[in-house]
Write a protein that holds these residues in place. Structure first.
Motif, PDB file in Angstrom:
ATOM      1  N   SER A   1     -44.757  41.493 -67.998  1.00 48.60           N
ATOM      2  CA  SER A   1     -44.133  40.184 -68.271  1.00 48.60           C
ATOM      3  C   SER A   1     -45.335  39.366 -69.058  1.00 48.60           C
ATOM      4  CB  SER A   1     -43.941  39.461 -66.910  1.00 48.60           C
ATOM      5  OG  SER A   1     -45.207  39.409 -66.076  1.00 48.60           O
ATOM      6  N   THR A   2     -46.513  40.080 -69.007  1.00 48.19           N
ATOM      7  CA  THR A   2     -47.539  39.010 -69.731  1.00 48.19           C
ATOM      8  C   THR A   2     -47.474  39.290 -71.208  1.00 48.19           C
ATOM      9  OG1 THR A   2     -49.170  40.654 -69.658  1.00 48.19           O
ATOM     10  CG2 THR A   2     -49.264  39.051 -67.772  1.00 48.19           C
ATOM     11  N   ASN A   3     -47.015  40.362 -71.570  1.00 43.86           N
ATOM     12  CA  ASN A   3     -46.862  40.896 -73.126  1.00 43.86           C
ATOM     13  C   ASN A   3     -45.728  40.587 -73.759  1.00 43.86           C
ATOM     14  OD1 ASN A   3     -49.678  41.445 -72.737  1.00 43.86           O
ATOM     15  ND2 ASN A   3     -49.278  43.572 -72.223  1.00 43.86           N
ATOM     16  N   ILE A   4     -44.325  40.875 -73.120  1.00 44.70           N
ATOM     17  CA  ILE A   4     -43.162  40.798 -73.936  1.00 44.70           C
ATOM     18  C   ILE A   4     -42.249  40.061 -72.777  1.00 44.70           C
ATOM     19  CG2 ILE A   4     -42.453  42.961 -72.694  1.00 44.70           C
ATOM     20  CD1 ILE A   4     -41.411  43.717 -75.473  1.00 44.70           C
ATOM     21  N   THR A   5     -41.406  39.020 -73.589  1.00 47.36           N
ATOM     22  CA  THR A   5     -40.510  38.364 -73.021  1.00 47.36           C
ATOM     23  C   THR A   5     -39.070  38.748 -73.373  1.00 47.36           C
ATOM     24  OG1 THR A   5     -40.702  36.535 -74.438  1.00 47.36           O
ATOM     25  CG2 THR A   5     -42.085  36.407 -72.621  1.00 47.36           C
ATOM     26  N   ALA A   6     -37.969  38.352 -72.610  1.00 55.49           N
ATOM     27  CA  ALA A   6     -36.703  38.488 -72.905  1.00 55.49           C
ATOM     28  C   ALA A   6     -36.448  38.002 -74.391  1.00 55.49           C
ATOM     29  CB  ALA A   6     -35.773  37.830 -71.691  1.00 55.49           C
ATOM     30  N   ALA A   7     -37.118  36.671 -74.487  1.00 54.20           N
ATOM     31  CA  ALA A   7     -36.828  35.958 -75.865  1.00 54.20           C
ATOM     32  C   ALA A   7     -37.395  37.000 -76.834  1.00 54.20           C
ATOM     33  CB  ALA A   7     -37.501  34.704 -75.891  1.00 54.20           C
ATOM     34  N   THR A   8     -38.312  37.496 -76.750  1.00 50.68           N
ATOM     35  CA  THR A   8     -38.915  38.484 -77.983  1.00 50.68           C
ATOM     36  C   THR A   8     -38.040  39.599 -77.899  1.00 50.68           C
ATOM     37  OG1 THR A   8     -41.221  37.587 -77.084  1.00 50.68           O
ATOM     38  CG2 THR A   8     -41.226  39.656 -78.272  1.00 50.68           C
ATOM     39  N   LEU A   9     -37.589  40.045 -76.990  1.00 49.10           N
ATOM     40  CA  LEU A   9     -36.469  40.969 -77.243  1.00 49.10           C
ATOM     41  C   LEU A   9     -35.259  40.733 -78.197  1.00 49.10           C
ATOM     42  CD1 LEU A   9     -36.733  43.087 -73.812  1.00 49.10           C
ATOM     43  CD2 LEU A   9     -37.726  43.791 -75.967  1.00 49.10           C
ATOM     44  N   ILE A  10     -34.950  39.723 -77.820  1.00 45.63           N
ATOM     45  CA  ILE A  10     -33.681  38.844 -78.471  1.00 45.63           C
ATOM     46  C   ILE A  10     -33.904  38.773 -79.761  1.00 45.63           C
ATOM     47  CG2 ILE A  10     -32.054  37.176 -78.449  1.00 45.63           C
ATOM     48  CD1 ILE A  10     -32.269  36.998 -75.272  1.00 45.63           C
ATOM     49  N   THR A  11     -34.936  38.075 -80.236  1.00 42.87           N
ATOM     50  CA  THR A  11     -35.196  37.935 -81.588  1.00 42.87           C
ATOM     51  C   THR A  11     -35.647  38.887 -82.360  1.00 42.87           C
ATOM     52  OG1 THR A  11     -37.414  36.963 -80.870  1.00 42.87           O
ATOM     53  CG2 THR A  11     -35.570  35.279 -80.859  1.00 42.87           C
ATOM     54  N   MET A  12     -36.241  40.145 -81.820  1.00 37.11           N
ATOM     55  CA  MET A  12     -36.769  41.273 -82.679  1.00 37.11           C
ATOM     56  C   MET A  12     -35.902  41.535 -83.652  1.00 37.11           C
ATOM     57  SD  MET A  12     -39.354  42.877 -83.137  1.00 37.11           S
ATOM     58  CE  MET A  12     -40.543  42.853 -81.805  1.00 37.11           C
ATOM     59  N   PRO A  13     -34.422  41.851 -83.420  1.00 40.11           N
ATOM     60  CA  PRO A  13     -33.553  42.226 -84.433  1.00 40.11           C
ATOM     61  C   PRO A  13     -33.444  41.384 -85.544  1.00 40.11           C
ATOM     62  CG  PRO A  13     -32.577  42.636 -82.350  1.00 40.11           C
ATOM     63  CD  PRO A  13     -33.767  41.783 -81.957  1.00 40.11           C
ATOM     64  N   SER A  14     -33.351  39.835 -85.160  1.00 41.99           N
ATOM     65  CA  SER A  14     -33.276  39.039 -86.187  1.00 41.99           C
ATOM     66  C   SER A  14     -34.389  38.935 -86.993  1.00 41.99           C
ATOM     67  CB  SER A  14     -33.127  37.562 -85.700  1.00 41.99           C
ATOM     68  OG  SER A  14     -33.912  37.217 -84.985  1.00 41.99           O
ATOM     69  N   LEU A  15     -35.764  39.251 -86.418  1.00 41.33           N
ATOM     70  CA  LEU A  15     -36.861  39.124 -87.343  1.00 41.33           C
ATOM     71  C   LEU A  15     -36.685  40.249 -88.137  1.00 41.33           C
ATOM     72  CD1 LEU A  15     -39.633  38.127 -87.632  1.00 41.33           C
ATOM     73  CD2 LEU A  15     -40.264  39.934 -85.934  1.00 41.33           C
ATOM     74  N   LEU A  16     -36.384  41.642 -87.679  1.00 39.20           N
ATOM     75  CA  LEU A  16     -36.394  42.723 -88.723  1.00 39.20           C
ATOM     76  C   LEU A  16     -35.388  42.599 -89.790  1.00 39.20           C
ATOM     77  CD1 LEU A  16     -36.428  45.711 -86.068  1.00 39.20           C
ATOM     78  CD2 LEU A  16     -38.298  44.772 -87.565  1.00 39.20           C
ATOM     79  N   SER A  17     -34.259  41.632 -89.297  1.00 39.30           N
ATOM     80  CA  SER A  17     -33.244  41.419 -90.459  1.00 39.30           C
ATOM     81  C   SER A  17     -33.871  40.536 -91.365  1.00 39.30           C
ATOM     82  CB  SER A  17     -31.998  40.862 -89.698  1.00 39.30           C
ATOM     83  OG  SER A  17     -30.983  40.403 -90.683  1.00 39.30           O
ATOM     84  N   ASN A  18     -34.636  39.439 -90.953  1.00 37.26           N
ATOM     85  CA  ASN A  18     -35.194  38.612 -91.913  1.00 37.26           C
ATOM     86  C   ASN A  18     -36.193  39.309 -92.955  1.00 37.26           C
ATOM     87  OD1 ASN A  18     -33.677  36.554 -90.952  1.00 37.26           O
ATOM     88  ND2 ASN A  18     -35.105  35.831 -89.828  1.00 37.26           N
ATOM     89  N   LEU A  19     -36.851  40.330 -92.244  1.00 36.61           N
ATOM     90  CA  LEU A  19     -37.991  41.049 -92.974  1.00 36.61           C
ATOM     91  C   LEU A  19     -37.473  41.693 -94.165  1.00 36.61           C
ATOM     92  CD1 LEU A  19     -40.616  42.026 -90.391  1.00 36.61           C
ATOM     93  CD2 LEU A  19     -40.878  40.304 -92.079  1.00 36.61           C
TER      94      LEU A  19
END
Length: 138
Positions: free
Chosen positions: A34-52
């Motif tokens: 829980s200190t390194n990864i959050t649910a929000a990070t998991l949700i935004t990862m696909p959108s981040l990859l899409s933007n990249l």
């Protein structure tokens, strides 16, 4: 980061001697820290990859000269020519236009990507035949 925790069973062979025991590995369970990864990070990862990917596509120019032999990439004209040849030789392949909002300007509107349908799969068919044969024998 994903941490792996392995649980072990300890089977003592001699209660007096702590050094003589046998460990048996039962399972390894990945858990999220829980200190390194959050649910929000998991949700935004696909959108981040899409933007990249969008940024890379925007910054990478469309090829004007062939680089297939040196880099293994096609110009849009080579892609269309190769796709036409594939569609001609293999009738399961067809050109698709796709979503108009996602069309690439360097490709013809009706030739945005290739799609294959109704491809026979001999392994799948034979396994289905075996299942049907087994169910009939029961």
């Amino acid at each position: 980061k994903i941490k792996k925790i392995s649980s072990t069973k300890r089977t003592d062979t001699n209660d007096d001697d702590d050094r003589s025991f046998e460990r048996k590995r039962t399972h390894t369970t990945p858990i999220l820290s829980s200190t390194n990864i959050t649910a929000a990070t998991l949700i935004t990862m696909p959108s981040l990859l899409s933007n990249l990917k969008s940024a890379r596509e925007y910054l990478t120019p469309t090829l004007k000269s062939s680089a297939f032999l040196t880099r293994g990439v096609l110009t849009p004209e080579e892609f269309v020519k190769a796709g036409d040849e594939l569609v001609y030789k293999c009738p399961t392949w067809t050109w698709e236009g796709g979503d108009p909002s996602k069309r690439k300007p360097h490709l013809p509107p009706d030739k945005q990507f290739l799609m294959t349908r109704n491809v026979p799969c001999t392994e799948r068919v034979s396994s289905l035949e075996n299942v049907v044969a087994e169910s009939r024998s029961e």
